[in-house]
Design a protein around this motif. Structure first.
Motif, PDB file in Angstrom:
ATOM      1  N   VAL A   8       0.709  -1.223   0.000  1.00  0.00           N
ATOM      2  CA  VAL A   8       0.000   0.000   0.000  1.00  0.00           C
ATOM      3  C   VAL A   8       0.728   1.256   0.000  1.00  0.00           C
ATOM      4  CG1 VAL A   8      -1.215   1.230   1.530  1.00  0.00           C
ATOM      5  CG2 VAL A   8      -2.084  -0.607   0.951  1.00  0.00           C
ATOM      6  N   LEU A 224      -9.478   2.245   1.671  1.00  0.00           N
ATOM      7  CA  LEU A 224     -10.059   1.431   0.608  1.00  0.00           C
ATOM      8  C   LEU A 224     -10.188   2.235  -0.683  1.00  0.00           C
ATOM      9  CD1 LEU A 224     -11.269  -1.311  -0.132  1.00  0.00           C
ATOM     10  CD2 LEU A 224     -13.497  -0.458   0.618  1.00  0.00           C
ATOM     11  N   VAL A 227      -6.868   2.366  -2.365  1.00  0.00           N
ATOM     12  CA  VAL A 227      -6.532   1.091  -3.002  1.00  0.00           C
ATOM     13  C   VAL A 227      -7.148   1.019  -4.395  1.00  0.00           C
ATOM     14  CG1 VAL A 227      -6.882  -1.403  -2.882  1.00  0.00           C
ATOM     15  CG2 VAL A 227      -6.257  -0.135  -0.818  1.00  0.00           C
ATOM     16  N   LYS A 228      -8.318   1.557  -4.550  1.00  0.00           N
ATOM     17  CA  LYS A 228      -9.019   1.484  -5.829  1.00  0.00           C
ATOM     18  C   LYS A 228      -8.338   2.310  -6.916  1.00  0.00           C
ATOM     19  CE  LYS A 228     -13.518   0.457  -3.753  1.00  0.00           C
ATOM     20  NZ  LYS A 228     -14.896   0.928  -3.500  1.00  0.00           N
ATOM     21  N   TRP A 229      -7.403   3.200  -6.513  1.00  0.00           N
ATOM     22  CA  TRP A 229      -6.652   3.968  -7.512  1.00  0.00           C
ATOM     23  C   TRP A 229      -5.619   3.097  -8.216  1.00  0.00           C
ATOM     24  CZ3 TRP A 229      -5.122   8.778  -4.100  1.00  0.00           C
ATOM     25  CH2 TRP A 229      -6.270   9.513  -3.823  1.00  0.00           C
ATOM     26  N   GLY A 230      -5.238   1.990  -7.594  1.00  0.00           N
ATOM     27  CA  GLY A 230      -4.174   1.154  -8.126  1.00  0.00           C
ATOM     28  C   GLY A 230      -4.607   0.302  -9.295  1.00  0.00           C
ATOM     29  N   ALA A 232      -5.311  -3.376 -11.295  1.00  0.00           N
ATOM     30  CA  ALA A 232      -6.086  -4.553 -10.904  1.00  0.00           C
ATOM     31  C   ALA A 232      -5.233  -5.508 -10.080  1.00  0.00           C
ATOM     32  CB  ALA A 232      -6.629  -5.255 -12.148  1.00  0.00           C
ATOM     33  N   GLU A 234      -2.629  -4.720  -8.186  1.00  0.00           N
ATOM     34  CA  GLU A 234      -2.400  -4.134  -6.867  1.00  0.00           C
ATOM     35  C   GLU A 234      -3.623  -4.291  -5.982  1.00  0.00           C
ATOM     36  OE1 GLU A 234       0.845  -0.629  -7.906  1.00  0.00           O
ATOM     37  OE2 GLU A 234      -1.296  -0.159  -7.962  1.00  0.00           O
ATOM     38  N   ARG A 235      -4.798  -4.077  -6.553  1.00  0.00           N
ATOM     39  CA  ARG A 235      -6.030  -4.253  -5.768  1.00  0.00           C
ATOM     40  C   ARG A 235      -6.175  -5.697  -5.302  1.00  0.00           C
ATOM     41  NH1 ARG A 235      -8.045  -0.867  -9.874  1.00  0.00           N
ATOM     42  NH2 ARG A 235      -9.028  -2.622 -10.956  1.00  0.00           N
ATOM     43  N   ASP A 236      -5.813  -6.628  -6.161  1.00  0.00           N
ATOM     44  CA  ASP A 236      -5.899  -8.037  -5.797  1.00  0.00           C
ATOM     45  C   ASP A 236      -4.956  -8.357  -4.648  1.00  0.00           C
ATOM     46  OD1 ASP A 236      -6.648 -10.913  -6.312  1.00  0.00           O
ATOM     47  OD2 ASP A 236      -4.503 -11.027  -6.730  1.00  0.00           O
ATOM     48  N   LEU A 239      -6.267  -6.615  -1.313  1.00  0.00           N
ATOM     49  CA  LEU A 239      -7.583  -6.970  -0.785  1.00  0.00           C
ATOM     50  C   LEU A 239      -7.829  -8.465  -0.677  1.00  0.00           C
ATOM     51  CD1 LEU A 239      -9.708  -4.319  -2.749  1.00  0.00           C
ATOM     52  CD2 LEU A 239      -8.825  -4.169  -0.400  1.00  0.00           C
TER      53      LEU A 239
END
Length: 340
Positions: A8, A224, A227-230, A232, A234-236, A239
């Motif tokens: 993160v 959260l 995180v959504k800025w990253g 796919a 990175e999000r995986d 999360l």
């Protein structure tokens, strides 16, 4: 976000072109009384403190076996805290390394003062003496990269077994700009530098109040959203495990325990001269670990740093970003740090 917890932080930073004159930020005020009990969930070794001869307190976290052959200071990212060491617990036990992660001034349990990079190594030296460590290793992750290089510049070679930089922030003033750093990072650091008053108000409202609020869900939702800025991938990574994500939230929340002072001060340090140049660092063989797809602390700037650091050993990992570097190569990186 924490670099070592599956991903993160921009523990490094976000920026826009530095000005010729790097004015110091206006004086920082202390944070207001908090209503959230930050110590309620603390486990053994998570909230240790040491009082420096100056009277200032350093908070630190220790993980790994008590009778370890290797001892390493891990300098956390921005905006993170000493609790980032908890993400290294498993690898520390596996590799037999004792990892000590101190809060920098104004973060977590450490007393705030407007420190400089040249002054910071003394804190590590004093903490090492307190712990009875005649020599040790230093690894700085993301925003902890500049303090790690300051240790390489200031501390005696006899004290340092190894110095490493993990996706660390570059000396932007020395290198003349942000290079390939992504736009949102440029804007964030530039805003703090150019508009300190407005930046403080926004940080207080958007980060500090949520971090210190008894209802942790507010801060959690803010993390959260980041995180959504990253990507796919990175999000995986961030999360996929609820427990790891909650640790990320806790690490970042601790950064704002005392307020906005440390966050703003470190953002200011990112754009000002470090007090030394890379070619002045006497330590030879700094290890550098970067991701080829990192846009927070880009590999292009790392290569420029490597040219200036004597005998540096740069590894650029293909197909890896800022937030997936340690997830994919963490064990290899720590093993590399144990070689000398």
């Amino acid at each position: 976000m924490p670099l070592c917890v599956r991903a993160v932080t921009a523990g490094g930073a976000r920026l826009g072109r530095p000005q010729t004159t790097m004015a110091c930020p206006r004086p920082l005020r202390r944070a207001s009384t908090k209503s959230f009990d930050f110590d309620a969930a603390a486990g053994p070794g998570e909230s240790l403190t040491f009082t420096r001869p100056s009277g200032q307190q350093i908070g630190y976290c220790i993980v790994g076996p008590a009778r370890a052959q290797h001892h390493m200071f891990f300098l956390h990212g921005w905006p993170c805290s000493r609790l980032e060491a908890l993400a290294l617990q498993k690898l520390a036990d596996q590799l037999g390394v004792r990892i000590i992660s101190p809060d920098r001034p104004g973060i977590g349990l450490s007393t705030f003062h407007p420190w400089t990079l040249l002054e910071y190594p003394r804190q590590i030296q004093e903490l090492a003496a307190h712990l009875g460590l005649p020599s040790y290793r230093v690894l700085g992750g993301s925003g902890g990269g500049p303090p790690a290089l300051a240790c390489a510049h200031v501390l005696p070679r006899s004290k340092l077994h190894c110095v490493g930089v993990l996706a660390g922030l570059a000396p932007l003033h020395e290198l003349g700009g942000f290079g390939d750093t992504r736009r949102v990072t440029r804007l964030l650091l530039s805003a703090v530098h150019r508009y300190p008053g407005l930046s403080r108000a926004l940080v207080d409202r958007m980060l500090v109040r949520k971090a210190q609020h008894p209802d942790g869900e507010r801060f959690r939702q803010g993390v959260l959203a980041q995180v959504k800025w990253g990507t796919a991938e990175e999000r995986d990574v961030l999360l996929r495990d609820p427990a790891e994500f909650e640790l990320i939230v806790r690490i970042m929340r601790e950064h704002f325990r005392q307020g906005a002072d440390a966050f703003l001060h470190e953002a200011g340090l990112a754009l000002r001269p470090w007090g030394f140049t890379l070619d002045q660092v006497p330590y030879e063989g700094v290890r550098m670990f970067y991701g080829a797809d990192d846009t927070n602390t880009p590999a292009s700037l790392a290569r420029e740093m490597a040219k200036r650091l004597r005998g540096s050993k740069l590894k650029v990992y293909e197909g890896v970003s800022h937030l997936t570097l340690f997830d994919k190569h963490g064990e290899e990186i720590l093993r590399d740090m144990m070689l000398d």
